[in-house]
Design a protein around this motif. Structure first.
Motif, PDB file in Angstrom:
ATOM      1  N   ILE A  23       3.044  -1.849 -11.589  1.00 21.29           N
ATOM      2  CA  ILE A  23       2.558  -1.019 -12.697  1.00 21.29           C
ATOM      3  C   ILE A  23       2.807  -1.720 -14.035  1.00 21.29           C
ATOM      4  N   HIS A  24       3.861  -2.512 -14.108  1.00 27.08           N
ATOM      5  CA  HIS A  24       4.210  -3.232 -15.335  1.00 27.08           C
ATOM      6  C   HIS A  24       3.580  -4.615 -15.411  1.00 27.08           C
ATOM      7  N   GLY A  25       2.915  -5.025 -14.358  1.00 28.99           N
ATOM      8  CA  GLY A  25       2.370  -6.385 -14.308  1.00 28.99           C
ATOM      9  C   GLY A  25       1.065  -6.533 -15.061  1.00 28.99           C
ATOM     10  N   PRO A  26       0.634  -7.778 -15.240  1.00 29.15           N
ATOM     11  CA  PRO A  26      -0.587  -8.064 -15.998  1.00 29.15           C
ATOM     12  C   PRO A  26      -1.880  -7.861 -15.203  1.00 29.15           C
ATOM     13  N   ASP A  27      -1.779  -7.800 -13.886  1.00 25.37           N
ATOM     14  CA  ASP A  27      -2.962  -7.674 -13.022  1.00 25.37           C
ATOM     15  C   ASP A  27      -3.398  -6.205 -12.972  1.00 25.37           C
ATOM     16  N   LYS A  28      -4.530  -5.897 -13.627  1.00 27.17           N
ATOM     17  CA  LYS A  28      -4.991  -4.497 -13.708  1.00 27.17           C
ATOM     18  C   LYS A  28      -5.369  -3.935 -12.339  1.00 27.17           C
ATOM     19  N   ALA A  29      -5.912  -4.762 -11.460  1.00 29.63           N
ATOM     20  CA  ALA A  29      -6.252  -4.292 -10.112  1.00 29.63           C
ATOM     21  C   ALA A  29      -4.975  -3.917  -9.353  1.00 29.63           C
ATOM     22  N   ALA A  30      -3.944  -4.743  -9.463  1.00 27.93           N
ATOM     23  CA  ALA A  30      -2.664  -4.447  -8.811  1.00 27.93           C
ATOM     24  C   ALA A  30      -2.038  -3.203  -9.442  1.00 27.93           C
ATOM     25  N   GLN A  31      -2.176  -3.069 -10.759  1.00 23.14           N
ATOM     26  CA  GLN A  31      -1.648  -1.898 -11.453  1.00 23.14           C
ATOM     27  C   GLN A  31      -2.330  -0.623 -10.942  1.00 23.14           C
ATOM     28  N   ASN A  32      -3.637  -0.663 -10.792  1.00 23.40           N
ATOM     29  CA  ASN A  32      -4.376   0.505 -10.296  1.00 23.40           C
ATOM     30  C   ASN A  32      -4.003   0.838  -8.860  1.00 23.40           C
ATOM     31  N   ARG A  33      -3.884  -0.180  -8.010  1.00 21.06           N
ATOM     32  CA  ARG A  33      -3.466   0.056  -6.620  1.00 21.06           C
ATOM     33  C   ARG A  33      -2.068   0.674  -6.589  1.00 21.06           C
ATOM     34  N   ALA A  34      -1.175   0.138  -7.413  1.00 20.83           N
ATOM     35  CA  ALA A  34       0.195   0.650  -7.466  1.00 20.83           C
ATOM     36  C   ALA A  34       0.222   2.100  -7.958  1.00 20.83           C
ATOM     37  N   TYR A  35      -0.572   2.389  -8.967  1.00 20.99           N
ATOM     38  CA  TYR A  35      -0.670   3.758  -9.483  1.00 20.99           C
ATOM     39  C   TYR A  35      -1.103   4.716  -8.366  1.00 20.99           C
ATOM     40  N   GLU A  36      -2.166   4.364  -7.685  1.00 19.93           N
ATOM     41  CA  GLU A  36      -2.666   5.221  -6.596  1.00 19.93           C
ATOM     42  C   GLU A  36      -1.607   5.416  -5.517  1.00 19.93           C
ATOM     43  N   ALA A  37      -0.872   4.356  -5.210  1.00 23.19           N
ATOM     44  CA  ALA A  37       0.158   4.439  -4.170  1.00 23.19           C
ATOM     45  C   ALA A  37       1.315   5.346  -4.576  1.00 23.19           C
ATOM     46  N   VAL A  38       1.803   5.214  -5.813  1.00 19.01           N
ATOM     47  CA  VAL A  38       2.947   6.049  -6.212  1.00 19.01           C
ATOM     48  C   VAL A  38       2.533   7.507  -6.403  1.00 19.01           C
ATOM     49  N   ILE A  39       1.323   7.728  -6.854  1.00 16.33           N
ATOM     50  CA  ILE A  39       0.857   9.112  -6.988  1.00 16.33           C
ATOM     51  C   ILE A  39       0.695   9.743  -5.606  1.00 16.33           C
ATOM     52  N   ALA A  40       0.125   9.001  -4.677  1.00 16.45           N
ATOM     53  CA  ALA A  40      -0.020   9.514  -3.301  1.00 16.45           C
ATOM     54  C   ALA A  40       1.355   9.766  -2.680  1.00 16.45           C
ATOM     55  N   ALA A  41       2.290   8.853  -2.901  1.00 18.17           N
ATOM     56  CA  ALA A  41       3.632   9.000  -2.328  1.00 18.17           C
ATOM     57  C   ALA A  41       4.356  10.221  -2.878  1.00 18.17           C
ATOM     58  N   THR A  42       4.048  10.596  -4.107  1.00 20.40           N
ATOM     59  CA  THR A  42       4.742  11.720  -4.742  1.00 20.40           C
ATOM     60  C   THR A  42       3.941  13.021  -4.688  1.00 20.40           C
ATOM     61  N   ASP A  43       2.891  13.043  -3.890  1.00 22.29           N
ATOM     62  CA  ASP A  43       2.166  14.298  -3.683  1.00 22.29           C
ATOM     63  C   ASP A  43       3.050  15.332  -3.000  1.00 22.29           C
ATOM     64  N   SER A  44       4.014  14.855  -2.244  1.00 21.77           N
ATOM     65  CA  SER A  44       5.014  15.738  -1.661  1.00 21.77           C
ATOM     66  C   SER A  44       6.381  15.282  -2.161  1.00 21.77           C
ATOM     67  N   SER A  45       7.381  16.081  -1.910  1.00 19.56           N
ATOM     68  CA  SER A  45       8.723  15.780  -2.388  1.00 19.56           C
ATOM     69  C   SER A  45       9.228  14.454  -1.811  1.00 19.56           C
ATOM     70  N   VAL A  46       9.947  13.709  -2.639  1.00 20.80           N
ATOM     71  CA  VAL A  46      10.500  12.420  -2.214  1.00 20.80           C
ATOM     72  C   VAL A  46      12.009  12.399  -2.472  1.00 20.80           C
TER      73      VAL A  46
END
Length: 183
Positions: free
Chosen positions: A12-35
């Motif tokens: 999410i902090h990296g310069p690669d916008k595609a990696a940032q978007n993938r990471a965003y989607e992954a952490v949002i999906a992971a936190t859809d339920s309690s962690v």
């Protein structure tokens, strides 16, 4: 904490916008339920609400809203002002992403709902002088409807109706009433 989650937060902090978007989607999906790892990242996410990159701020705001359900210590109540501040972001898209996620704080429990409700009512009343005030107000009323749909509290419905009724322009009053028309 899962190493994949750590890598996603780093991406999410990296310069690669595609990696940032993938990471965003992954952490949002992971936190859809309690962690269980919420507090492992909590302070970092709160700090990111003030990051120089507006994409990081937007992701942090959405992630913190998602983490509210994983917060038995109810830390969100002390960090909510920083989250609410993102709704005033200089980049409207960042502010709007935060506004559209705030409802998740309002459904996390009674203390969270109290601080959320006070915050959104404050934002509704203070935003009139801002550039996109009518969108902000609409998003707030939609947020209130989202919380009402999960926790049907008549106090939320009444507060929303009071905000709608406070609008003197019929055009905007009709717009703001749309999320509430079938209640």
């Amino acid at each position: 904490m899962n190493p994949t989650i750590r890598q996603n937060l780093d991406d999410i902090h990296g310069p690669d916008k595609a990696a940032q978007n993938r990471a965003y989607e992954a952490v949002i999906a992971a936190t859809d339920s309690s962690v269980e790892w919420a507090y492992d990242v909590w302070d970092e996410v709160v700090t990111d609400l003030r990051h120089k990159d507006n994409h990081v701020r937007a992701i942090a705001a959405q992630l913190l809203c998602n983490l509210a359900k994983s917060d038995p210590e109810v830390r969100i109540t002390s960090d909510f002002p920083a989250l609410l501040n993102v709704t005033r972001d200089e980049r409207f898209v960042t502010a709007r992403h935060c506004l559209q996620s705030l409802w998740k704080v309002g459904v996390a429990g009674p203390p969270q709902q109290k601080i959320w409700r006070e915050g959104v009512v404050l934002r509704f009343t203070e935003c009139r002088t801002e550039k996109n005030w009518s969108l902000i107000r609409y998003d707030i009323l939609q947020s209130m409807r989202n919380v009402y749909d999960v926790t049907p509290d008549d106090g939320i419905r009444t507060a929303a109706q009071e905000l709608i009724d406070s609008e003197t322009d019929d055009k905007y009053r009709k717009k703001y009433a749309k999320p509430w028309k079938d209640v």
